[in-house]
Design a protein around this motif. Structure first.
Motif, PDB file in Angstrom:
ATOM      1  N   LYS A  68      30.396   5.876   2.628  1.00 57.89           N
ATOM      2  CA  LYS A  68      29.030   5.421   2.992  1.00 57.89           C
ATOM      3  C   LYS A  68      28.654   5.277   4.179  1.00 57.89           C
ATOM      4  CE  LYS A  68      29.467   2.149  -0.878  1.00 57.89           C
ATOM      5  NZ  LYS A  68      29.675   0.831  -1.438  1.00 57.89           N
TER       6      LYS A  68
ATOM      7  N   SER B 164      26.562  -0.442   3.885  1.00 56.24           N
ATOM      8  CA  SER B 164      25.404  -0.701   3.017  1.00 56.24           C
ATOM      9  C   SER B 164      25.065  -2.395   3.370  1.00 56.24           C
ATOM     10  CB  SER B 164      25.886  -0.882   1.482  1.00 56.24           C
ATOM     11  OG  SER B 164      26.253   0.340   1.256  1.00 56.24           O
TER      12      SER B 164
ATOM     13  N   ASP C 283      27.381  -4.830   2.472  1.00 55.87           N
ATOM     14  CA  ASP C 283      27.135  -4.973   1.092  1.00 55.87           C
ATOM     15  C   ASP C 283      26.165  -6.176   0.617  1.00 55.87           C
ATOM     16  OD1 ASP C 283      27.836  -3.061  -0.980  1.00 55.87           O
ATOM     17  OD2 ASP C 283      29.731  -4.363  -1.730  1.00 55.87           O
TER      18      ASP C 283
ATOM     19  N   CYS D 247      19.284  -2.745   5.438  1.00 54.35           N
ATOM     20  CA  CYS D 247      19.501  -1.894   4.067  1.00 54.35           C
ATOM     21  C   CYS D 247      18.297  -2.069   3.111  1.00 54.35           C
ATOM     22  CB  CYS D 247      20.789  -1.921   3.622  1.00 54.35           C
ATOM     23  SG  CYS D 247      21.940  -0.941   4.424  1.00 54.35           S
TER      24      CYS D 247
ATOM     25  N   PRO E 297      18.185   1.512  -4.688  1.00 55.54           N
ATOM     26  CA  PRO E 297      19.406   2.072  -4.473  1.00 55.54           C
ATOM     27  C   PRO E 297      19.190   3.487  -4.705  1.00 55.54           C
ATOM     28  CG  PRO E 297      19.958   0.321  -6.044  1.00 55.54           C
ATOM     29  CD  PRO E 297      18.444   0.136  -5.915  1.00 55.54           C
TER      30      PRO E 297
ATOM     31  N   ARG F 159      18.885   5.844  -1.662  1.00 53.57           N
ATOM     32  CA  ARG F 159      20.084   5.943  -0.683  1.00 53.57           C
ATOM     33  C   ARG F 159      20.431   7.569  -0.440  1.00 53.57           C
ATOM     34  NH1 ARG F 159      23.809   2.661   0.434  1.00 53.57           N
ATOM     35  NH2 ARG F 159      23.391   1.491  -1.390  1.00 53.57           N
TER      36      ARG F 159
END
Length: 151
Positions: A17, A46, A49, A105, A113, A116
């Motif tokens: 990531k 991320s 997260d 993010c 998502p 990404r």
């Protein structure tokens, strides 16, 4: 495709990531591996997260700190580290805000998502280039063979 594009893509395909990629590229330049550090970067990936501050921002700060920071044993903090971090953070704020509207993010991904793969690689590549530029301007030599050394 530039070397940075290739390496970012290669690491992303392996499942790395954002924060992992920046630090791994920094480790690559030193010719080192550090599994513990890469595991620690999972805490920043991320947006921790949780969609918070982008791992490209926090990972880039870690990459710069890897070279200019202190370990309290062998290496003293580079006197310009705070200015290097300030420059990187300001660059990221402007870049991410211009491209995606913010530095989190959640904002960058617009809660999708699937974006990404579209958004992150270019932002990561640009961040790698910016972090390297900041280090070079501040006396670190990046040659890809012997790593990053302060000159």
């Amino acid at each position: 495709m530039s070397d940075e594009d290739f390496r970012v893509a290669e690491l992303a395909l392996k499942g790395y990531k954002c924060s992992h990629i920046l630090v791994q590229i920094g480790l690559d330049a030193l010719g080192k591996s550090n599994p513990e550090l890469l595991r620690a970067m999972s805490g920043l990936a991320s947006g921790m997260d949780a969609g918070l501050t982008c791992g490209v921002l926090t990972g880039g700060c870690c990459m710069i700190g890897m070279y200019a920071g202190t370990d309290y044993a062998e290496h003293e903090e580079h006197p310009r580290l705070p200015l290097m971090l300030e420059e990187y953070v300001e660059w990221f704020r402007e870049e991410a805000a211009q491209r995606y509207g913010g530095i989190d993010c959640e904002t960058i991904m617009h809660n999708d998502p699937r974006l990404r793969n579209e958004r992150c690689p270019g932002l990561i590549r640009d961040a790698v280039l910016k972090a390297k530029e900041i280090l070079e301007v501040n006396g670190f030599e990046l040659d890809g063979r012997s790593g990053i050394e302060q000159v």
